[in-house]
Design an enzyme around this catalytic site. Structure first.
Site, PDB file in Angstrom:
ATOM      1  N   ASP A  97       0.660  -1.218  -0.021  1.00 39.36           N
ATOM      2  CA  ASP A  97       0.129  -0.070   0.012  1.00 39.36           C
ATOM      3  C   ASP A  97       0.908   1.117  -0.054  1.00 39.36           C
ATOM      4  O   ASP A  97       0.454   2.385   0.348  1.00 39.36           O
ATOM      5  CB  ASP A  97      -0.957   0.043   1.253  1.00 39.36           C
ATOM      6  CG  ASP A  97      -0.187  -0.273   2.582  1.00 39.36           C
ATOM      7  OD1 ASP A  97       1.306   0.053   2.587  1.00 39.36           O
ATOM      8  OD2 ASP A  97      -0.576  -0.490   3.556  1.00 39.36           O
ATOM      9  N   GLU A 119       0.482  -9.187  -1.257  1.00 38.14           N
ATOM     10  CA  GLU A 119      -0.290  -8.487  -0.266  1.00 38.14           C
ATOM     11  C   GLU A 119      -1.498  -7.532  -0.472  1.00 38.14           C
ATOM     12  O   GLU A 119      -1.865  -6.581  -0.259  1.00 38.14           O
ATOM     13  CB  GLU A 119       0.468  -7.616   0.647  1.00 38.14           C
ATOM     14  CG  GLU A 119      -0.064  -7.417   2.169  1.00 38.14           C
ATOM     15  CD  GLU A 119       0.714  -6.683   3.279  1.00 38.14           C
ATOM     16  OE1 GLU A 119       1.706  -7.315   3.819  1.00 38.14           O
ATOM     17  OE2 GLU A 119       0.515  -5.498   3.526  1.00 38.14           O
ATOM     18  N   GLU A 133      -2.481   5.268   2.709  1.00 41.19           N
ATOM     19  CA  GLU A 133      -2.493   3.801   2.190  1.00 41.19           C
ATOM     20  C   GLU A 133      -3.748   2.894   1.798  1.00 41.19           C
ATOM     21  O   GLU A 133      -3.643   2.272   0.856  1.00 41.19           O
ATOM     22  CB  GLU A 133      -1.635   3.080   3.396  1.00 41.19           C
ATOM     23  CG  GLU A 133      -0.357   3.119   3.724  1.00 41.19           C
ATOM     24  CD  GLU A 133       0.025   4.416   4.510  1.00 41.19           C
ATOM     25  OE1 GLU A 133      -1.123   5.092   4.820  1.00 41.19           O
ATOM     26  OE2 GLU A 133       1.091   4.782   4.622  1.00 41.19           O
ATOM     27  N   HIS A 209       4.705   5.275  13.469  1.00 43.12           N
ATOM     28  CA  HIS A 209       5.319   6.481  12.483  1.00 43.12           C
ATOM     29  C   HIS A 209       4.433   6.775  11.422  1.00 43.12           C
ATOM     30  O   HIS A 209       4.581   7.586  10.665  1.00 43.12           O
ATOM     31  CB  HIS A 209       6.394   5.613  11.601  1.00 43.12           C
ATOM     32  CG  HIS A 209       5.791   4.520  10.800  1.00 43.12           C
ATOM     33  ND1 HIS A 209       5.194   4.687   9.602  1.00 43.12           N
ATOM     34  CD2 HIS A 209       5.546   3.204  11.089  1.00 43.12           C
ATOM     35  CE1 HIS A 209       4.762   3.442   9.056  1.00 43.12           C
ATOM     36  NE2 HIS A 209       4.793   2.401  10.074  1.00 43.12           N
ATOM     37  N   ARG A 211       1.783   8.367   9.035  1.00 37.15           N
ATOM     38  CA  ARG A 211       1.447   9.871   8.795  1.00 37.15           C
ATOM     39  C   ARG A 211       0.317  10.284   9.414  1.00 37.15           C
ATOM     40  O   ARG A 211       0.223  11.448   9.933  1.00 37.15           O
ATOM     41  CB  ARG A 211       1.132   9.952   7.315  1.00 37.15           C
ATOM     42  CG  ARG A 211       2.453  10.404   6.494  1.00 37.15           C
ATOM     43  CD  ARG A 211       2.124  10.211   4.931  1.00 37.15           C
ATOM     44  NE  ARG A 211       3.112  10.008   4.141  1.00 37.15           N
ATOM     45  CZ  ARG A 211       4.108  10.788   3.837  1.00 37.15           C
ATOM     46  NH1 ARG A 211       3.600  12.210   3.691  1.00 37.15           N
ATOM     47  NH2 ARG A 211       5.197  10.413   3.253  1.00 37.15           N
ATOM     48  N   HIS A 242      11.620   5.347  14.088  1.00 38.66           N
ATOM     49  CA  HIS A 242      11.691   5.727  12.404  1.00 38.66           C
ATOM     50  C   HIS A 242      12.684   6.793  12.226  1.00 38.66           C
ATOM     51  O   HIS A 242      12.699   7.532  12.771  1.00 38.66           O
ATOM     52  CB  HIS A 242      10.223   5.988  11.983  1.00 38.66           C
ATOM     53  CG  HIS A 242       9.892   5.884  10.524  1.00 38.66           C
ATOM     54  ND1 HIS A 242      10.182   6.756   9.788  1.00 38.66           N
ATOM     55  CD2 HIS A 242       9.268   4.800   9.958  1.00 38.66           C
ATOM     56  CE1 HIS A 242       9.724   6.605   8.477  1.00 38.66           C
ATOM     57  NE2 HIS A 242       9.294   5.515   8.507  1.00 38.66           N
TER      58      HIS A 242
HETATM   59  C1  UD1 Z   1       6.125   5.104   4.256  1.00 36.32           C
HETATM   60  C2  UD1 Z   1       4.896   4.508   3.698  1.00 36.32           C
HETATM   61  C3  UD1 Z   1       4.009   3.969   4.804  1.00 36.32           C
HETATM   62  C4  UD1 Z   1       4.805   2.751   5.395  1.00 36.32           C
HETATM   63  C5  UD1 Z   1       6.060   3.396   6.068  1.00 36.32           C
HETATM   64  C6  UD1 Z   1       7.140   2.299   6.507  1.00 36.32           C
HETATM   65  C7  UD1 Z   1       3.846   5.868   2.158  1.00 36.32           C
HETATM   66  C8  UD1 Z   1       3.021   7.166   1.589  1.00 36.32           C
HETATM   67  N1  UD1 Z   1       4.080   5.717   3.041  1.00 36.32           N
HETATM   68  O1  UD1 Z   1       5.667   5.830   5.237  1.00 36.32           O
HETATM   69  O2  UD1 Z   1       3.037   3.072   4.136  1.00 36.32           O
HETATM   70  O3  UD1 Z   1       4.179   2.091   6.539  1.00 36.32           O
HETATM   71  O4  UD1 Z   1       6.909   3.831   4.911  1.00 36.32           O
HETATM   72  O5  UD1 Z   1       8.031   2.717   7.493  1.00 36.32           O
HETATM   73  O6  UD1 Z   1       4.071   5.244   1.197  1.00 36.32           O
HETATM   74  N2  UD1 Z   1      13.462   8.862   6.133  1.00 36.32           N
HETATM   75  C9  UD1 Z   1      14.699   9.003   6.164  1.00 36.32           C
HETATM   76  N3  UD1 Z   1      15.441   7.661   6.027  1.00 36.32           N
HETATM   77  C10 UD1 Z   1      14.934   6.595   5.595  1.00 36.32           C
HETATM   78  C11 UD1 Z   1      13.384   6.434   5.656  1.00 36.32           C
HETATM   79  C12 UD1 Z   1      12.687   7.848   5.705  1.00 36.32           C
HETATM   80  O7  UD1 Z   1      15.433   9.833   6.447  1.00 36.32           O
HETATM   81  O8  UD1 Z   1      15.319   5.636   5.501  1.00 36.32           O
HETATM   82  C13 UD1 Z   1      12.634  10.057   6.320  1.00 36.32           C
HETATM   83  C14 UD1 Z   1      12.768  11.062   5.178  1.00 36.32           C
HETATM   84  O9  UD1 Z   1      12.843  12.463   5.817  1.00 36.32           O
HETATM   85  C15 UD1 Z   1      11.398  11.053   4.555  1.00 36.32           C
HETATM   86  C16 UD1 Z   1      10.365  10.708   5.698  1.00 36.32           C
HETATM   87  O10 UD1 Z   1      11.309   9.939   6.548  1.00 36.32           O
HETATM   88  O11 UD1 Z   1      10.936  12.194   3.663  1.00 36.32           O
HETATM   89  C17 UD1 Z   1       9.303  10.200   5.343  1.00 36.32           C
HETATM   90  O12 UD1 Z   1       9.370   8.952   4.389  1.00 36.32           O
HETATM   91  P1  UD1 Z   1       8.186   8.529   3.552  1.00 36.32           P
HETATM   92  O13 UD1 Z   1       8.504   7.269   2.822  1.00 36.32           O
HETATM   93  O14 UD1 Z   1       7.625   9.728   2.884  1.00 36.32           O
HETATM   94  O15 UD1 Z   1       6.994   8.186   4.666  1.00 36.32           O
HETATM   95  P2  UD1 Z   1       6.788   7.107   5.721  1.00 36.32           P
HETATM   96  O16 UD1 Z   1       6.040   7.776   7.045  1.00 36.32           O
HETATM   97  O17 UD1 Z   1       8.072   6.517   5.885  1.00 36.32           O
HETATM   98  N1  UDP Z   2      11.102  -3.223  11.733  1.00 39.05           N
HETATM   99  C1  UDP Z   2      12.648  -3.426  11.516  1.00 39.05           C
HETATM  100  N2  UDP Z   2      13.093  -2.734  12.430  1.00 39.05           N
HETATM  101  C2  UDP Z   2      12.892  -1.617  13.117  1.00 39.05           C
HETATM  102  C3  UDP Z   2      11.531  -1.458  13.107  1.00 39.05           C
HETATM  103  C4  UDP Z   2      10.476  -2.351  12.311  1.00 39.05           C
HETATM  104  O1  UDP Z   2      13.258  -4.165  10.921  1.00 39.05           O
HETATM  105  O2  UDP Z   2      13.681  -0.967  13.816  1.00 39.05           O
HETATM  106  C5  UDP Z   2      10.449  -4.189  11.000  1.00 39.05           C
HETATM  107  C6  UDP Z   2       9.199  -4.749  11.676  1.00 39.05           C
HETATM  108  O3  UDP Z   2       9.640  -6.023  12.095  1.00 39.05           O
HETATM  109  C7  UDP Z   2       8.362  -5.121  10.330  1.00 39.05           C
HETATM  110  C8  UDP Z   2       8.501  -3.909   9.397  1.00 39.05           C
HETATM  111  O4  UDP Z   2       9.926  -3.369   9.941  1.00 39.05           O
HETATM  112  O5  UDP Z   2       8.792  -6.140   9.651  1.00 39.05           O
HETATM  113  C9  UDP Z   2       7.318  -2.797   9.635  1.00 39.05           C
HETATM  114  O6  UDP Z   2       7.979  -1.802   8.966  1.00 39.05           O
HETATM  115  P1  UDP Z   2       7.396  -0.329   9.463  1.00 39.05           P
HETATM  116  O7  UDP Z   2       6.950  -0.262  10.756  1.00 39.05           O
HETATM  117  O8  UDP Z   2       8.340   0.811   8.834  1.00 39.05           O
HETATM  118  O9  UDP Z   2       6.161  -0.213   8.148  1.00 39.05           O
HETATM  119  P2  UDP Z   2       4.506  -0.768   8.225  1.00 39.05           P
HETATM  120  O10 UDP Z   2       4.759  -2.072   8.740  1.00 39.05           O
HETATM  121  O11 UDP Z   2       3.758  -0.042   9.330  1.00 39.05           O
HETATM  122  O12 UDP Z   2       4.177  -0.485   6.799  1.00 39.05           O
END
Ligand code: UD1
Ligand code: UDP
Length: 378
Positions: A97, A119, A133, A209, A211, A242
């Protein structure tokens, strides 16, 4: 001739759930494996790629700090056009998603390349929760030709939208990953986890984490956790934060000063899955943790107002507790103080499959390409 399968993903959870499938595709002579990462996440994605020892063939490297949904969508659409033109895959696989998944599926559709959705069929039926999502997965279902649904309930959700062709019930690939990772003799890579004392303490693992939780809901969650630790001297909390600055800033502000609250960097997935076994319970707004915890018999308090994973609630392991401070605190204290409730929620149940989802997906793809009617469905 082998079928050219391109897997496209960009965030940590997609990588964790797609890489067991990528391994299965790589080993299967029916397929040629191609991996493209968008790097919607950078560090958190690379951490998973390292664990599974996968080097992508293409990397759009698009993450920017505080990126907007429009940034991600536009950059994925534009980036994938060039990748598809060069690689010419027979099928594109996306996961779940995220905005990477939706935009990559749309980009594939524009090139008339069939999309397989891993999924598929999870729904809350609330278009703004989780945001974006719920809409991403709806739109991806519309774009996809093959639908790999983890559970029977997911199949029924798709049928309600008249999606009944090429729907396969597979289990969730996260169980494939989990079963290969959790070991009784495991030693953590992250030294902070090895140095913590677990004896005589009740350890709560937390992640947050989403949004739609940014802002006041996130502050409510953190304040509830702080209160919980202040009121229970035998409780410690581990929170691998996160990387999103919008999450980290309030986390440091509210939780950063208590000796029994351990704010740590994101940990590798092997550490994470093995840390589950040390925990008393889990508090999370993550999707993936709701699937992993039931398999390991750990109660999960879901820090959201809904869930697209009611199977874990039905199994008794997960409870949706909302985003109000008092509600979260009450339910967490119930788990600490009520042994009957704790026992009820800690039965190991696994509604998400037997660890063979990747093999089923491979077989479904091969069958699809062998079927004479497939062109009509692309
Ligand atoms: C994204 C997904 C969400 C998923 C989540 C898992 C979308 C809209 N959202 O949300 O479905 O549950 O990932 O974690 O697709 N950032 C870093 N380094 C990283 C990752 C993120 O610095 O390795 C920071 C950056 O500033 C980035 C911000 O996190 O702009 C947000 O990342 P983004 O992928 O836009 O949204 P998530 O909340 O991570
Ligand atoms: N996870 C990880 N390290 C962390 C936090 C989460 O490996 O520090 C794993 C967790 O076990 C799961 C996945 O990341 O498999 C979940 O990712 P996240 O919470 O970022 O996204 P979501 O599942 O909400 O989309």
């Amino acid at each position: 001739m082998s079928i050219k399968v391109m897997s496209v993903f960009g965030t940590r959870p997609e990588a964790i759930k797609m890489l067991p499938l990528v391994h299965a595709i790589t080993k299967d002579p029916r397929f040629q494996n191609l991996v493209c990462v968008t790097a919607q996440h950078r560090e958190m994605l690379d951490q998973v790629l390292d664990t599974f020892q996968v080097k992508p063939h293409y990397d759009l490297d698009l993450m920017t700090p505080r990126q907007t949904l429009t940034d991600i969508t536009g950059n994925v659409l534009r980036g994938m056009e060039g990748v598809f033109a060069e690689a010419k895959p027979d099928i594109v696989l996306v996961h779940g998603d995220t905005t990477t998944s939706f935009a990559a599926a749309l980009a594939a559709f524009y090139q008339q390349i069939p999309v397989g959705h891993v999924e598929a069929g999870l729904r809350t039926y609330d278009r703004y929760s989780p945001f974006p999502e719920e809409m991403n997965r709806n739109l991806t279902s519309k774009l996809a030709t093959l639908h790999f649904a983890p559970t029977q309930l997911n199949v029924e959700n798709l049928a309600r939208e008249s999606i009944t062709d090429h729907v396969y019930i597979t289990g969730n690939t996260v169980i494939d990953a989990l079963l290969s990772i959790v070991r009784p003799d495991y030693v953590f890579h992250e030294s902070a986890l090895d140095h913590l004392s677990y004896e005589g303490m009740r350890t709560v693992l937390m992640t947050a984490h989403r949004r739609e939780n940014l802002g006041q809901p996130m502050r409510n969650i953190f304040e509830a956790v702080l209160k919980l630790v202040q009121r229970h001297p035998d409780v410690q909390v581990i929170y691998p934060m996160h990387k999103n600055p919008a999450v980290r800033q309030p986390a440091f502000e509210i939780l950063g000063h208590h000796p029994r609250i351990h704010l740590i960097e994101p940990i590798g997935v092997s550490d994470m899955h093995n840390l589950f076994t040390k925990c008393y319970f889990i508090m999370t707004d993550s999707g993936g943790l709701q699937e992993e915890a039931p398999a390991l018999g750990k109660p999960v308090l879901v820090l959201r107002t809904e869930t697209e994973r009611p199977e874990a609630v039905a199994a008794g392991t997960a409870k949706v507790v909302g985003i109000e401070r008092e509600d979260i605190l009450r339910e967490a204290e119930r788990l600490l103080e009520d042994p009957i409730e704790y026992k009820r929620m800690s039965q190991a149940q696994n509604p998400y499959g037997d660890g063979h989802a990747s093999r089923r997906i491979c077989d479904a793809i091969a069958d699809f390409f062998n079927s004479p009617s497939r062109r009509e469905h692309c």
